[in-house]
Design an enzyme around this catalytic site. Structure first.
Site, PDB file in Angstrom:
ATOM      1  N   ASN A  84      -7.400  -2.658  14.240  1.00  0.00           N
ATOM      2  CA  ASN A  84      -8.887  -2.868  14.125  1.00  0.00           C
ATOM      3  C   ASN A  84      -8.888  -3.941  12.879  1.00  0.00           C
ATOM      4  O   ASN A  84      -9.805  -4.115  12.481  1.00  0.00           O
ATOM      5  CB  ASN A  84      -9.326  -1.523  13.348  1.00  0.00           C
ATOM      6  CG  ASN A  84      -8.625  -1.161  12.067  1.00  0.00           C
ATOM      7  OD1 ASN A  84      -7.589  -1.789  11.559  1.00  0.00           O
ATOM      8  ND2 ASN A  84      -9.254  -0.081  11.378  1.00  0.00           N
ATOM      9  N   GLU A  89      -9.434  -1.797   5.434  1.00  0.00           N
ATOM     10  CA  GLU A  89     -10.076  -1.392   6.844  1.00  0.00           C
ATOM     11  C   GLU A  89     -11.765  -2.299   7.053  1.00  0.00           C
ATOM     12  O   GLU A  89     -11.923  -3.032   5.767  1.00  0.00           O
ATOM     13  CB  GLU A  89     -10.297  -0.109   6.594  1.00  0.00           C
ATOM     14  CG  GLU A  89      -9.369   0.904   6.566  1.00  0.00           C
ATOM     15  CD  GLU A  89      -8.461   1.101   7.677  1.00  0.00           C
ATOM     16  OE1 GLU A  89      -8.342   0.161   8.629  1.00  0.00           O
ATOM     17  OE2 GLU A  89      -7.740   2.241   7.680  1.00  0.00           O
ATOM     18  N   HIS A 143      -7.085  -4.439  10.156  1.00  0.00           N
ATOM     19  CA  HIS A 143      -7.027  -4.174   8.777  1.00  0.00           C
ATOM     20  C   HIS A 143      -5.634  -5.080   8.320  1.00  0.00           C
ATOM     21  O   HIS A 143      -4.842  -5.286   9.133  1.00  0.00           O
ATOM     22  CB  HIS A 143      -6.965  -2.588   8.484  1.00  0.00           C
ATOM     23  CG  HIS A 143      -5.666  -2.203   8.883  1.00  0.00           C
ATOM     24  ND1 HIS A 143      -5.922  -0.668   9.573  1.00  0.00           N
ATOM     25  CD2 HIS A 143      -4.108  -2.360   8.781  1.00  0.00           C
ATOM     26  CE1 HIS A 143      -4.451  -0.335   9.590  1.00  0.00           C
ATOM     27  NE2 HIS A 143      -3.610  -1.274   9.246  1.00  0.00           N
ATOM     28  N   ASP A 147       0.875  -1.260  -0.140  1.00  0.00           N
ATOM     29  CA  ASP A 147      -0.082  -0.156   0.108  1.00  0.00           C
ATOM     30  C   ASP A 147       0.809   1.261  -0.023  1.00  0.00           C
ATOM     31  O   ASP A 147       1.982   1.123   0.305  1.00  0.00           O
ATOM     32  CB  ASP A 147      -0.992  -0.200   1.190  1.00  0.00           C
ATOM     33  CG  ASP A 147      -0.334  -0.258   2.564  1.00  0.00           C
ATOM     34  OD1 ASP A 147       1.045  -0.281   2.613  1.00  0.00           O
ATOM     35  OD2 ASP A 147      -0.967  -0.933   3.592  1.00  0.00           O
TER      36      ASP A 147
HETATM   37  C1  GLP Z   1      -0.095   0.210   8.690  1.00  0.00           C
HETATM   38  C2  GLP Z   1      -0.113  -0.613   7.172  1.00  0.00           C
HETATM   39  C3  GLP Z   1      -0.185  -2.370   7.468  1.00  0.00           C
HETATM   40  C4  GLP Z   1       0.533  -2.490   8.737  1.00  0.00           C
HETATM   41  C5  GLP Z   1      -0.201  -1.837  10.055  1.00  0.00           C
HETATM   42  C6  GLP Z   1       0.408  -1.838  11.176  1.00  0.00           C
HETATM   43  O1  GLP Z   1      -0.579   1.301   8.297  1.00  0.00           O
HETATM   44  N1  GLP Z   1      -0.697  -0.176   6.043  1.00  0.00           N
HETATM   45  O2  GLP Z   1       0.435  -2.851   6.357  1.00  0.00           O
HETATM   46  O3  GLP Z   1       0.295  -3.919   9.049  1.00  0.00           O
HETATM   47  O4  GLP Z   1      -0.570  -0.548   9.555  1.00  0.00           O
HETATM   48  O5  GLP Z   1       1.500  -1.191  11.408  1.00  0.00           O
HETATM   49  P1  GLP Z   1       2.359  -1.289  12.667  1.00  0.00           P
HETATM   50  O6  GLP Z   1       3.265  -2.388  12.411  1.00  0.00           O
HETATM   51  O7  GLP Z   1       3.205   0.005  12.696  1.00  0.00           O
HETATM   52  O8  GLP Z   1       1.503  -1.753  13.791  1.00  0.00           O
END
Ligand code: GLP
Length: 257
Positions: free
Chosen positions: A148, A155, A150, A81
């Site tokens: 959440n 989402e 995702h 993403d």
């Molecule tokens: C992000 C990404 C995800 C990631 C998630 C958790 O914003 N889009 O791919 O897995 O949120 O992030 P973190 O590892 O910082 O908790």
């Protein structure tokens, strides 16, 4: 020496869950799995993830490259993403994150790594799925998980059949990621993300979740029903998923053995 994790069995779900005592062991194991995948394939195609969870994983991969033990020369990669409205050289973009954490330090040519074009019109984002397909498809998809539930930026409410598309970010996601932006700079409201069908199209999925803040999302994803409200629960529909986590992230998972 590689620590011995506890592995839950696959009696009711094809998802394999590997639990380590510490975050560091889980990160190292995830990196080792990626390394084994790269060395086993002639033309490895990786799906890559960003987020704080992955930083140490990329550190290991860099270290092994610097020690002459791992080459990325034959790899192609597709990131999950990217934020809409940020240029690739904006320090808060996922493109910058990837260059800082991995790409600038390994022998992977710029032509071989890809992120979805966040500002492409919705109608042309399917080109990303076509590029993945043309490369032979995702061999190993690395995933984190949002609080959440995702995955990528899919989402709650995400469509099981979605390909790469534009999403409006959940306010809770924007709040969780605010620390990745300078003070006073708002987290973008939208992003481009691989869809659920894109992710489920990978041959194998490796999800890394660490820390107590992920325990609820992980339990819903793995022990709850498959539902759009928790996009990570769609992973139960895939037949080769490995979840790597530490004890804190695993705390609310139900024993299935
Ligand atoms: C992000 C990404 C995800 C990631 C998630 C958790 O914003 N889009 O791919 O897995 O949120 O992030 P973190 O590892 O910082 O908790």
């Amino acid at each position: 020496m590689t620590p011995r994790p506890s592995t839950r069995n696959k009696a009711e779900s094809p998802v394999e869950i590997v639990v380590f005592d510490t975050v560091g062991e889980a990160e190292r194991y995830a990196a080792t799995e990626i390394r084994s995948f790269i060395t086993a394939r002639r033309e490895p195609v990786l799906g890559l993830a960003t987020g704080r969870t992955m930083l140490k994983v990329y550190d290991w991969l860099r270290q092994w490259h610097e020690a002459g033990e791992l080459s990325f020369a034959a790899c192609r990669s597709f990131n999950l993403d990217e934020y809409r409205g940020l240029s690739a050289d904006d320090p808060s973009s996922f493109a910058s994150y990837m260059r800082r954490s991995l790409f600038d330090h390994v022998d992977m040519s710029e032509a071989n790594y890809h992120l979805p074009d966040p500002d492409a019109p919705e109608s042309s984002l399917a080109a990303y799925d076509l590029a993945i397909e043309k490369s032979g498809g995702l061999g190993l998809q690395l995933l984190g998980i949002g609080r959440n539930g995702h995955i990528g930026f899919n989402e709650p409410g995400a469509d099981r059949h979605s390909l790469t598309h534009v999403v409006a970010l959940d306010p809770s996601t924007r709040a969780a990621n605010a620390g990745d932006f300078p003070p006073g700079v708002d987290v973008p409201t939208h992003a481009a993300t691989m869809g659920i069908a894109t992710i489920l199209g990978a041959e194998r999925i490796l999800l890394l979740a660490t820390g107590a803040a992920k325990s609820e999302a992980l339990a819903r994803a793995m022990s709850g029903p498959v539902e759009a409200d928790c996009p990570a629960s769609y992973l139960q529909l895939h037949d080769h998923v490995t979840v790597v986590c530490d004890r804190e992230a695993a705390a609310l998972l139900q024993e299935r053995s």
